[in-house]
Every structure is written in C-alpha cells, then in structure tokens.
Design an enzyme around this catalytic site. Structure first.
Site, PDB file in Angstrom:
ATOM      1  N   HIS A 482       0.828  -1.206   0.000  1.00 15.61           N
ATOM      2  CA  HIS A 482       0.000   0.000   0.000  1.00 15.61           C
ATOM      3  C   HIS A 482       0.865   1.260   0.000  1.00 15.61           C
ATOM      4  O   HIS A 482       0.681   2.161  -0.838  1.00 15.61           O
ATOM      5  CB  HIS A 482      -0.912  -0.022   1.230  1.00 15.61           C
ATOM      6  N   GLU A 483       1.801   1.323   0.932  1.00 15.49           N
ATOM      7  CA  GLU A 483       2.625   2.528   1.044  1.00 15.49           C
ATOM      8  C   GLU A 483       3.553   2.684  -0.160  1.00 15.49           C
ATOM      9  O   GLU A 483       3.832   3.809  -0.584  1.00 15.49           O
ATOM     10  CB  GLU A 483       3.423   2.508   2.352  1.00 15.49           C
ATOM     11  N   HIS A 486       1.638   4.422  -2.828  1.00 17.85           N
ATOM     12  CA  HIS A 486       1.717   5.876  -2.649  1.00 17.85           C
ATOM     13  C   HIS A 486       3.058   6.398  -3.155  1.00 17.85           C
ATOM     14  O   HIS A 486       3.122   7.444  -3.823  1.00 17.85           O
ATOM     15  CB  HIS A 486       1.599   6.224  -1.159  1.00 17.85           C
ATOM     16  N   HIS A 489       3.189   6.807  -6.775  1.00 15.13           N
ATOM     17  CA  HIS A 489       2.422   7.978  -7.201  1.00 15.13           C
ATOM     18  C   HIS A 489       3.311   9.219  -7.186  1.00 15.13           C
ATOM     19  O   HIS A 489       3.197  10.096  -8.045  1.00 15.13           O
ATOM     20  CB  HIS A 489       1.233   8.163  -6.255  1.00 15.13           C
TER      21      HIS A 489
END
Length: 700
Positions: A482-483, A486, A489
């Site tokens: 998940h991180e 990010h 991104h």
C-alpha cells in the site's frame, strides 16, 4: 528583531543546500537545535518573496504571479520537510516542544499569505480573465488550486473575520500537534512485561521474538514486552491463550488518548470540532464536511453517507454471522463466555485454521520483509519499467532507513526512495508515505531545472532479534505494498507544476494508487516467486497458497465494520452542529447504526489521528472506501485481460493515474484509464459482501 542577514547567517546550510548523493539531504549534518533558527530564516525569506510577488509593478500574468508562487518558499519547504519527517519518524522531547511552537507559527504565516489582499487581487484578476490567457489544462488546474486556496483561506472575508479565521487556524494547528503527541505518549508509556511460559501460552516464535526485542529496547532483556505497536499488539491478541492478558492489553490499546491527565485528548477533540464548525460558517459553508468535500470526487456528505450506509448494512449482517461462528468455536472449547472485543481476533484465527486448515503462524515464515520489498520492486518493474538499486553506506535520518535509486529502462535516475520499516518508540504509529521534495519541471532560483522526487515510506513492523529475519503478517505485507503504491504515485509523477505533483490530488482519489497496488501482492505469480520459507528457501506450497487466496474474505464483516463505523462517526462529527461531548456523539452514532458489542471502531475518537492530528482526513476518512470502489474496478480491468501485468493496461495506468498527479480532474483521469466510472459492485465482491445475484441486480 534580528535582521534578515542575521537570520540567514544563523542558518545551518545543510538544511537548505542538499548536496548529498543525487541531491539527498545530508541528514548527518543536521541537529535538533538547527531547526528553530532555520524556520525563522526560511519564514522571513518566504515572506519577502511573497511581498515581491504581490508588489510587482507589472500587471498580473500567469508567469509573474502563479509560477512565481509555485517556486517561492523553497528554503521553507526544505526545512519543513526535514523537520516534519523527524517529528513523525524519529522524535524526542526537544523536537516535540518545537513542534508545538512551529505548528501555530506556520499557520500564522500561511494565514497572512492567504489573506494578502494585494496578492489575491492579482490571482483574482487572472481567474476572471483565464479564458483569454491561453492556459494549458494543467495550468488551468494550477490556477484553480491557487484561487480556491486563497478563497478558503479567507481572502474574500472582511478584515475582522479574517483575523478570527487566522486565530482559529492557529489554534487548530496547535491542537493537532498536541493530539498526535498525546497518542504517541500513551503508546510509548504503556507496555506489559511478560515472563515465563504461563504468560506466553499460545504465542508462536515470531511473536515472542518481536516481544523480546521490544523488551530489550525497554531495558528488560530476557523478558517479553507487549507494546501498543500494531505489529505486536495485533498478533498478541490473535495468538495469546491468556484471555486475561488479552483483555488487559486490548483495553490499553483502545484507551489511547482517553486515560486522563496530560495526554487525554477528549477536550482537544471537543475544542477542535467547535473551531472547525466556526471556520466553516465563516467561509460560508453549512458545516465543516461541506467545506472539506468541496472539490472532491464525492462532493457532498449525502453521497459519502449513501456509500457508507450501503456497505454498513451488508457488513454488519456479515459480522453478526461471523460472531455466531466464533461463539460456536468458544462453546466447542467448553467455555461459556460470549465474544468480547479482545476475543475476536483470537477465535477468528482459530476459525480460519479450522475452516481453511492453515494459520497466520504457518503463513508468516513465508513472508520475509526482505522478499516482500523485492516483490514490491518487481511488480513496479513489470508494470512501469522501473527498477530499484540499493545504495548502502549513505547516511539517512535513522540507521534503520534504507536508500534506493529508482531507475528507468534506459538507466536514467527518476527518483530516490527511502524505506523506514521498523517500529521504534521515537516513531508515531501507523504507516505513511511522504516526500522530501516532489517532482516538477520549473526552473528554480538556484539555477536547477525541475527537481527529482525524493520519496519515503514509514512503517512499523516488529524489528527481529539480531540475526533473525523480519517476518510479516499478510496484513503487514499489504501495508508495505500500500505505502509503496503511494510512493510510486510520487516517483512516477510527470507534471510541470509542484502543486499538482504526485499525491497532490483530491483526498478521495489519493488512496487509489496505493490500494490498487495491494492487489499485486496476491497475484499467484508474485506469491510463488517471493513467498519463500526463511529457513529452507522453498516456495510457499501450492496447497497453502490456494488456502490463502480462498481465505481472503474471511473476517470481512469484522474488518468492514471496524472501518465503516469510524468513517460514519467522522462524518457525524463534521455535519452535526458543534457542541456537547464528542464521546456522547460517538456513542449515539454507534447505537443508531447497531454497532455489534463484540467489535470496536478501528480508531476511537481520542486516538483518531487521521481526523484530529491535523485535518488531513477530517470528514475524509471515508476516502479509503471511496478509493476502494475505484481500485477494485481498476484491478478488474487487468483481470479482464487475463494478465495481471498486461502491458497495454499498465501503460494506460501509468499515463492516466500514476503520472498525472492533480494536473487533470480525477474523474477524467479515471475515465481515461478505464473508459467509465465504477460502481461499488467490484468492491463489494472483493470484500465478499455480495453474491453474484446481488451484483447482477445492482443499480448502484
């Protein structure tokens, strides 16, 4: 008052002149005492830049006003990035004291800018004449962001109301800093020291190892510490056979921020909600939720609550079925107690072991931190053509932090990535991504053209004993993916302007790249390659892999109830008139929705840092679920091709989601990738909260 020259003379150059490897900050050259004078100098520099932009004798243009604002405050950005990283990931009493001082000081600074009438007049003139300016789509978005930001900062308010708004913002900044520090204080201050087999009953070796390391950190070698770090408390609640100790630890975990004394957050919450409501009224909004939801995909509280309540109805029904199943397991052991919150994880794990014939303890030896990091990087290379090269021996902000160069297929450096994976008492709980600097292409005053993204992930995995590998739970592994989603991104950003770079998107879109990336963890090819036993090196057996995939929706009701109840309480806080005891509001909302007694909110109000340690997710916690609707539909696009790494779909994902930041409207970005906007159907199916018949008849 010191002169501008005196302020800059007292500034440690290492805070603003980043001349480490590839422009990395020289962390080892910065001490805690450097920050206070650095903030004074950087704030003064930024104020002078703002005055120059506002006082420009030339008529306002996009270049001399908006572009100038985009690159102003570079020194302040650098000092701030280093300071807030230290405040979150490696703090101490000196940093915390300065944080309580700096948070309101920064608020005063930005309030003064946002209420600068001469500067706003220039921005407003551009806003009114934008049709004649020949702006690109990205430039239109940047202009809109600045104009709306000034309006929400009170630029159009009368002077008296501006002064009141500035005072509110300053007080809120101080309250948010105190809230987060209080939670950290409760987490740091509590531990349960265990000693002897009777107190360790049921705990597998990996949990004992983590607890032993935590005990050493607290000066008790040879013992075992239960701490309030999620990487220890959750496995302890899952595996400990000692119901009395589970209850003791659970009550401490859920009481963070509500223990009375200096670290109690309940009065802070009440004051925060009153100030937020007043701020919304000043700015012309019915409530704080309306203010926060303006310029998001959801747009209104009604739209948010419609989604949350639709999911809630299915989740709570599933959770009650799960509770009945857990009660049967308890009765099967010859015990006569009901299912309490400190029992749920323990008996859910037993039910999983019974139903799917495997346990978390059996799975964990195959989930080495090192291998899951490799898996993250491999997925990124297969989807986006980038690779990670670790650089050892380069000082970071803590010895545990690792540095990676991110390079493209032509071996060009596209980003720097820092991974900070282990829990420590100087780090706040949870996991997050942030940046030291964001990608953009503008020329800077130092002569550089654009900047390389320098991105970091912070996690709180249990640090293993010396010489042993760090082993993750499946949830830990998902958190790492998940991180890193990010992080991608930020690292894949390809825009011109800093304000729309990377994660500079609406709150309910920002979780799409991260939650979508989680899906690749359980792609069979990835698990087969990287889920290998830490002792034998053998891949996870196909039979165990099949069980893991089959068990993905077990406990779905519990997980969704935990989250959705928190999101509904958040929305109630920010849509109802302020006043009264927030804990009474929380209790009323939970009663109204029929919260099961055996489950608690994922984040009870006194330690709900997403919402009260700053306002980043205030009236916005729902955004994880909003983005989950998007991510389930987005991954379905890959599934429809029959290839989780389909190159055409991966190219569309990179070009329309990961690289564009906030340079285009999020709805348009998603439609450019997928061809349509999603319904909640794929998300409900992924969670196991709908049947095929329900999906086929859905009109959501």
């Amino acid at each position: 008052m010191p002169s501008h020259a005196d302020l800059n003379a007292s500034l440690n150059p290492a805070l603003v002149e980043w001349n480490g490897l590839h422009g990395l900050p020289r962390f080892d050259a910065v001490s805690d005492g450097d920050f206070a004078p650095a903030f004074d100098a950087a704030l003064a520099d930024h104020e002078a830049e703002i005055d120059a932009i506002a006082g420009n004798a030339e008529p306002a243009s996009f270049a001399n006003t908006i572009v100038a604002l985009e690159i102003a405050g570079d020194n302040l950005s650098r000092v701030s990035a280093l300071f807030w990283n230290r405040a979150g990931a490696h703090t101490n009493e000196a940093i915390q004291a300065l944080e309580r001082e700096i948070a309101p000081k920064m608020s005063r600074h930005y309030s003064k800018i946002g209420m600068n009438a001469v500067l706003f007049a220039r921005i407003d003139a551009l806003w009114e004449s934008q049709a004649a300016l020949g702006l690109t789509l990205e430039e239109q978005r940047v202009l809109e962001r600045h104009w709306k930001g000034f309006v929400k900062s009170g630029a159009k308010l009368p002077k008296a109301e501006q002064d009141r708004l500035a005072a509110i913002n300053e007080e809120l900044a101080g309250l948010g800093a105190r809230f987060g520090q209080n939670v950290l204080g409760d987490e740091k201050g509590w531990f349960l020291m265990l000693n002897g087999e009777a107190e360790l009953a049921g705990l597998p070796e990996f949990v004992r190892d983590a607890m032993a390391a935590a005990a050493v950190e607290r000066g008790e070698p040879g013992k075992y510490a239960v701490t309030l770090s999620r990487s220890i408390i959750e496995p302890f609640l899952t595996f400990s056979d000692r119901r009395d100790l589970r209850e003791q630890a659970f009550r401490a975990w859920t009481a963070r921020g509500a223990n009375g004394g200096d670290t109690d957050n309940r009065a802070i919450v009440e004051k925060t909600l009153a100030l937020r409501a007043e701020k919304a009224k000043l700015l012309g909004y019915d409530n704080f939720a309306a203010l926060k939801l303006d310029n998001t995909m959801a747009k209104t509280a009604d739209a948010v609550n419609d989604l949350l309540r639709k999911v809630w109805a299915r989740a709570v029904a599933r959770a009650r079925e799960e509770e009945t199943e857990l009660a049967a397991v308890i009765a099967g052991e010859g015990k006569n107690h009901g299912v309490k919150p400190w029992d749920w994880r323990h008996y859910a794990e037993k039910l999983r072991a019974e139903r799917f014939n495997f346990s978390e303890a059996e799975l964990k030896p195959y989930l080495q931190l090192e291998k899951i990091i490799e898996a993250c990087f491999d997925v990124a290379q297969r989807l986006f053509g980038i690779r990670a090269v670790e650089r050892k021996g380069v000082p970071a902000y803590h010895p545990d932090v690792r540095l990676f160069e991110i390079r493209d297929a032509a071996d060009r450096l596209v980003a720097l990535f820092l991974g900070d994976y282990f829990a420590r008492s100087s780090k706040r709980s949870g996991a997050w991504m942030s940046s030291f600097q964001s990608q953009h292409k503008l020329p800077l005053k130092n002569g550089a053209i654009g900047e390389l993204p320098i991105i970091y992930n912070v996690c709180n995995f249990a640090k293993p004993a010396e010489g042993k590998p760090a082993l993750l739970s499946l949830d830990d592994a998902r958190t790492l993916f998940h991180e890193f989603g990010h992080a991608l991104h930020g690292m894949l950003s390809n825009v011109t302007y800093p304000s729309v770079s990377g994660t500079g998107v609406s709150r309910d879109f920002v979780e799409l790249p991260s939650q979508l990336y989680e899906h690749w963890l359980t792609v069979p090819d990835i698990l087969k390659t990287y889920a290998v036993h830490f002792e034998t090196g053998e891949p996870m057996p196909q039979s165990l892999l099949d069980k893991v995939l089959a068990a993905r929706t077990i406990n779905a009701g519990f997980n969704t109830v935990e989250f959705t109840s928190s999101a509904l309480v958040d929305m109630a806080f920010h849509t109802r008139p302020a006043g009264g005891d927030p804990m009474a509001v929380q209790a009323e909302v939970l009663s109204d929705i029929g919260m099961p007694d055996a489950i608690v909110m994922r984040h009870a109000t006194p330690h709900f840092q997403h919402v009260f340690a700053g306002d980043g997710y205030s009236a916005g916690y729902y955004s994880y679920m909003w983005s989950e609707v998007l991510d389930a539909d987005a991954f379905a696009a890959f599934e429809e091709t029959g290839d989780a790494f389909d190159p055409v779909m991966a190219g569309r994902l990179k070009d329309n989601i990961y690289s564009v930041g906030g340079s285009i409207d999020p709805e348009e970005a998603y439609k450019a990738f997928r061809g349509k906007l999603p319904s909640p159907d794929a998300m409900l199916k992924k969670k196991g909260l709908s049947t095929f018949d329900e999906l086929s008849g859905s009109d959501a």
